[in-house]
Design an enzyme around this catalytic site. Sequence first.
Site, PDB file in Angstrom:
ATOM      1  N   ASP A 102       0.828  -1.213   0.000  1.00  0.00           N
ATOM      2  CA  ASP A 102       0.000   0.000   0.000  1.00  0.00           C
ATOM      3  C   ASP A 102       0.862   1.262   0.000  1.00  0.00           C
ATOM      4  OD1 ASP A 102       0.777  -0.683   2.702  1.00  0.00           O
ATOM      5  OD2 ASP A 102      -0.614   0.835   3.432  1.00  0.00           O
ATOM      6  N   GLU A 144       0.212  -1.077   5.636  1.00  0.00           N
ATOM      7  CA  GLU A 144       1.339  -0.635   6.467  1.00  0.00           C
ATOM      8  C   GLU A 144       1.182   0.830   6.836  1.00  0.00           C
ATOM      9  OE1 GLU A 144       5.328   1.024   7.487  1.00  0.00           O
ATOM     10  OE2 GLU A 144       3.963   1.634   5.934  1.00  0.00           O
TER      11      GLU A 144
HETATM   12 ZN   LIG Z   1       6.809   2.465   3.839  1.00  0.00          ZN
END
Ligand SMILES: [Zn+2]
Length: 376
Positions: A78, A138
């Site tokens: 992401d 993340e």
């Molecule tokens: Zn990163």
Amino acid sequence: MKVEQTLAELVRLDSVSARSNVEIVSYLAARTEALGLCARMFPYRDAAGVKKFNLVCVPPAVDADEMAVELALVGHTDTVPYDPAWAEALALTEREGKLYGRGACDTKGFIAAALTAIEQSDLANLRRPLALVFTADEEVGCLGAKQLAETRALSARYAIVGEPTSLQPMRAGKGYCLAEIRVGGREGHSAYPALGASAIFRAARLIARIETVAERLKDGQHAAFDPPYTTLNVGVINGGTAKNIIAGECRFTLEWRPIPGQAATHAFELIQAEVESLRAVEPDFDCRLEILRLDDASETSASSPLVAELETLSGQTAGTVAFGTEAPQMIEMGAEAVVFGPGSIRTAHRTGEFVPADELNTCVEILARAIAKFCQ
Ligand SMILES: [Zn+2]
């Protein structure tokens, strides 16, 4: 395929955290399966109900129920959002040796380098297994990696966690913790203070004490960091409704970044003790503390073989990072983890994010050598 071309294909797949990452993990699964690896998807739904996938790619010989590998290369799929006016966001563009695009350095550059390094490796001759680990979410709190750690999907002896570090190995990171504090009062006409109780004055008394806690936290030192102690921040405060009303409520955020070796809750407990001591003087001191995030600090020993190897290959001494990474989750999965990757954290999360092409290519070489060192 050249690493730049792989990076261009990854950047083309919009994988902003709010969207499902199905497109990019499907692409990565196809690329790794073409190399003879088994691609295992670990789906979950995020808080908004959007389906997300972690993807773990391992050689077929690895036990599917208990995946245990020697070396894991970890990259989050992401990215942070991008300005729609940024024409290069999804169209990787090279200028003067720099490759521009959303995710170019955080962290699609590392992913492209890891894929290319694996393509260059002699997978049939690896004696110890490796894994490619691609995570979701993340950027919104390492949620994908936390899922993997909780379900014990994988264990690894060593992990290289991709993040832009300008190819400096980073062996330790501070934790990240956040709380919201709500202080209550009693509204009334400001001309008659005795009729109410100001939540803002109460919050101010508590914040003055929080500042003394910040001073005391300097006693716990970890020399590898700058600054070498747990820091505290009150970043946002909101309270009151009008200039002539005694404030009925005041809320503020409290963020702290604990050093490795100190419990993530330590700073919070010191602040709770201050609330208790204010209550001892003022029994109706109305205050509620809510922890929103509690991510531990992490550290891999300076003497770890992975740290030593990446220091040799990069020619840079290992350092530490102050930003959040997935290293703590990899450590939970048994690994000695090092954060490492091309590009600089200073250009990440910006319009105009880029990765230098030479660093990207050097990263391929370093990862290929690390694979040979730990898995052959
Ligand atoms: Zn990163």
